[in-house]
Design an enzyme around this catalytic site. Sequence first.
Site, mmCIF file in Angstrom:
data_model
loop_
_atom_site.group_PDB
_atom_site.id
_atom_site.type_symbol
_atom_site.label_atom_id
_atom_site.label_comp_id
_atom_site.label_asym_id
_atom_site.label_seq_id
_atom_site.Cartn_x
_atom_site.Cartn_y
_atom_site.Cartn_z
ATOM 1 N N ASP A 1 33.139 122.159 41.816
ATOM 2 C CA ASP A 1 34.062 121.126 41.359
ATOM 3 C C ASP A 1 34.320 120.189 42.527
ATOM 4 O OD1 ASP A 1 35.102 123.640 42.224
ATOM 5 O OD2 ASP A 1 37.094 123.071 41.602
ATOM 6 N N GLU B 1 35.405 125.660 55.051
ATOM 7 C CA GLU B 1 34.979 125.865 53.667
ATOM 8 C C GLU B 1 33.586 125.286 53.412
ATOM 9 O OE1 GLU B 1 37.036 123.001 51.430
ATOM 10 O OE2 GLU B 1 37.089 124.184 49.594
HETATM 11 O O1 LIG Z 1 42.212 122.870 43.337
HETATM 12 C C1 LIG Z 1 41.013 122.335 42.956
HETATM 13 C C2 LIG Z 1 39.965 123.386 42.680
HETATM 14 O O2 LIG Z 1 39.910 124.259 43.822
HETATM 15 C C3 LIG Z 1 39.077 125.401 43.733
HETATM 16 O O3 LIG Z 1 37.711 125.062 43.932
HETATM 17 C C4 LIG Z 1 37.218 125.065 45.242
HETATM 18 O O4 LIG Z 1 37.699 126.155 46.018
HETATM 19 C C5 LIG Z 1 37.419 127.471 45.531
HETATM 20 C C6 LIG Z 1 37.982 128.450 46.535
HETATM 21 O O5 LIG Z 1 37.281 128.401 47.736
HETATM 22 C C7 LIG Z 1 35.909 127.674 45.305
HETATM 23 O O6 LIG Z 1 35.704 128.866 44.622
HETATM 24 C C8 LIG Z 1 35.338 126.516 44.478
HETATM 25 O O7 LIG Z 1 33.938 126.645 44.446
HETATM 26 C C9 LIG Z 1 35.711 125.205 45.149
HETATM 27 O O8 LIG Z 1 35.157 124.116 44.458
HETATM 28 C C10 LIG Z 1 39.219 126.139 42.402
HETATM 29 O O9 LIG Z 1 38.270 127.138 42.262
HETATM 30 C C11 LIG Z 1 39.150 125.191 41.227
HETATM 31 O O10 LIG Z 1 39.280 125.873 40.022
HETATM 32 C C12 LIG Z 1 40.258 124.176 41.410
HETATM 33 O O11 LIG Z 1 40.335 123.360 40.291
#
Ligand SMILES: OC[C@H]1O[C@H](O[C@H]2O[C@H](CO)[C@@H](O)[C@H](O)[C@H]2O)[C@H](O)[C@@H](O)[C@@H]1O
Length: 827
Positions: free
Chosen positions: A579, A777
């Site tokens: 995302d 990240e």
């Molecule tokens: O808050 C926005 C989005 O954040 C997350 O996505 C991102 O961080 C996660 C944790 O590291 C990771 O799993 C994901 O691949 C990243 O894009 C969350 O998972 C989203 O659902 C959220 O909308």
Amino acid sequence: MTRLLGGDILHVVQTAKIFNDSKTFVDLALVNPVNETLSNFYAMMTETEDNPSKERVEEFVHKNFKSIGELDDAEPRDFQPEPKILHEITDPVVRSFTKNLIAIWPSLTRKVSYHVFENPDTHSLIPVQYPFIIPGGRFKEYYYWDSYWIIKGLLLSDMVETARGMVQNILSMVERYGFVPNGGRIYYLNRSQPPLLTFMVDDYIKYAKDYEFLRQNIQTLEKELNFWLTKRTVEIDKDGNIYTLAHFDSSSDTPRPESYFEDIETCASLLNDDEKLCDAQHKQSCTHPIYCQGDILHVVQTAKIFNDSKTFVDMALVNPINETINSFYTMMAETDNNPSKGRVTEFVNKNFRSIGELEEVQPRDFRPEPNIIKEINDPVVRAFTKNLIAIWPTLARKVSYHVIEDPDTHSLIPVQHPFIIPGGRFKEYYYWDSYWIIKGLLLSDMVETARGMVQNIISMVERFGFVPNGGRVYYLNRSQPPLLTLMVYDYVRYTKDYEFLRQNIHTLEKELHFWLTLRTVEIRKGDNTYTLAHFDSSSDTPRPESYFEDIETCANLESDDEKYECYTDLKSGAESGWDFTARWFFHKEGGVSDQIKDIRTRRNIPTDLNAFIYKALKTMNNFYMILRKPSEAKRYLDLAERWREAIEEVLYNNEDGTWYDYDIKTGKQRRFFFASNLTPLWAGAMPDEVKAERGKRSVEYLRKMGILNLRGGIPSSLLSTGQQWDYPNAWSPYQNLIIIGLHKTGDPEAVEVAKELALKWVNSNIKGYHENKAMFEKYNAQNSGQFGGGGEYHIQAGFGWTNGCILELINFYYRDKMRKSKGRTIL
Ligand SMILES: OC[C@H]1O[C@H](O[C@H]2O[C@H](CO)[C@@H](O)[C@H](O)[C@H]2O)[C@H](O)[C@@H](O)[C@@H]1O
């Protein structure tokens, strides 16, 4: 209106049993707007200390609801008292009966009143365009399967226009909701009725010979059938053969609003909450009245009082839910429903706080110098690895007793065991991040922490039927890439704890079942039909944690329906873990767009998701062999084979020597570079005899795309959109998936390139760490050591999966194989 039907008003009114028939209440219209009704309700609750008498509830209902004006009687324009059939019935008794029967049609004909069109939020009726015939009595709206027989009767009464209008109304339901609801009220939106729409159309076409109608609507019929074929099927194993058949399976696990009292009574004697949910398989909807939907979320998040929208939904309530709602509506009333940003900030400061839900914890099995440290010869890498391992305790958390005692005032979902978080704004567990974190923990000899994390995730499947995106209630409408089976594989491979496998194998099945039934589509290619998975959130509202952003993204879409689709695709994009990225953005004709407003995640069949599923199915086959259950093992082997074949036929492109995502709409592959293209290599999703050749061709492909010249690592895509999963960002998991994938092919050049890519990534991580004293990240693929950017929040440090991934590469490329502890590998 949805909120009223799902919340406290419904509960209080329906359990007060003020009407003989529970349906009466939910068919009433609101006298005032929703907010005012809620405000009046909570005022009554406060005055009566949350315990209103039956009379007081009755008074509230009479003041706030009314039972008129939503449906108008209508004389069908095509009604004839003496249609042809009458002249063709010879028996006089039957003829006169039939005449009386036909005379009943007008008395059952209704059309939706303009009140409902003008103000749909104050009615439970779903507006439809054409007049229709109702069953009668308490059933004052259309019903799905009733309509099938009604339409037959209408055609036999020569009332073709009315029949056609009814079919059109029902088709419009499919276009709007993806299925035909049980009946024409919003409280019927959680279930359908026996699927007879195709037969209705067949009857109409046969009678009217209207083939143009058929041509215009055939895709909607497909859509309806697809709902039944993907969301209502189960696989049955009989004597080693797998059969697919359908069953009834509502997606909702709360009492039926129109029979609320009766359902509460029926389930009252069941022992626990899960049983009361009457064995609902999928508890995907997020029901919390503040963190998931509703006016508070809307007003606070659109006031944009925090830089990061996630801040608000991670705060705990200071007071119970009712009190918070009440104080919100007081603010709304005082400000004429238009509070200033300052007033909203004041409301949030008084009613929410951001402390106390998670506690830092020192993992009991943490050791600063696990075996791996002694077995790394390179002094720079060894020193770096030691620093890396020292990060684990800073990322370890456990759920505080506040949350366990009072879960309703927190968005955090409590879990039993301590866990490692990604870090920064991500203070809860994340599903797919945990896969690489667990790998890193096992390589750091932190077996107890790794096991606890797997157990937490398993408990999610037991509780919700799937693994939510992350450990917050607002993530309950979606999952993330399915890696649970592979986590268990790593844990069991490392510990040889086969008892753990035996105890949990059914939960793994349950999780896979979620993906195989609720996330699959059928793809026709030539004479063959293949089943593959896509991301598909069950919810069509903005993401609570990115509410403001989602509203903005979808703001320019014309109709509400387009907005719902847009929100569903945003949530599905979040389910993918990517995302966001141009991978999910489509031009109408199928090319990639660089605009998030063009998001159509569900249109894509993703290579990585299907590679993960293939590997999970293959692993289940392996697990059942270990557990000595040959028929189950065979079942998974067959499934895995079918998946492999589908990946090969639908996603592999022999001309380019790589795999591509597939566009369901155009029926074409999306021939763009994404790091996910190569994941079938890692999953081994191809015939054994072509593995080496695929390794070789993948290297050619990477070279041709210019990927091998980049100094920082492998980017997620080559498209610069400003999104965090696009160029120039490089994410750890995909470095590992590609490097290990290339290595596993055994092709000498692929093995060599894998090593070069691994060293490049290790160097970049070390450089970045030395410059910033932090792990990130994501990184920049162009410049070694530089952290990434873009997307909807700032770069985050920590960082769970980066640390797990780099440990996996260090273990593979830098650990002294001769000294490596026997049997303790996880690759
Ligand atoms: O808050 C926005 C989005 O954040 C997350 O996505 C991102 O961080 C996660 C944790 O590291 C990771 O799993 C994901 O691949 C990243 O894009 C969350 O998972 C989203 O659902 C959220 O909308």
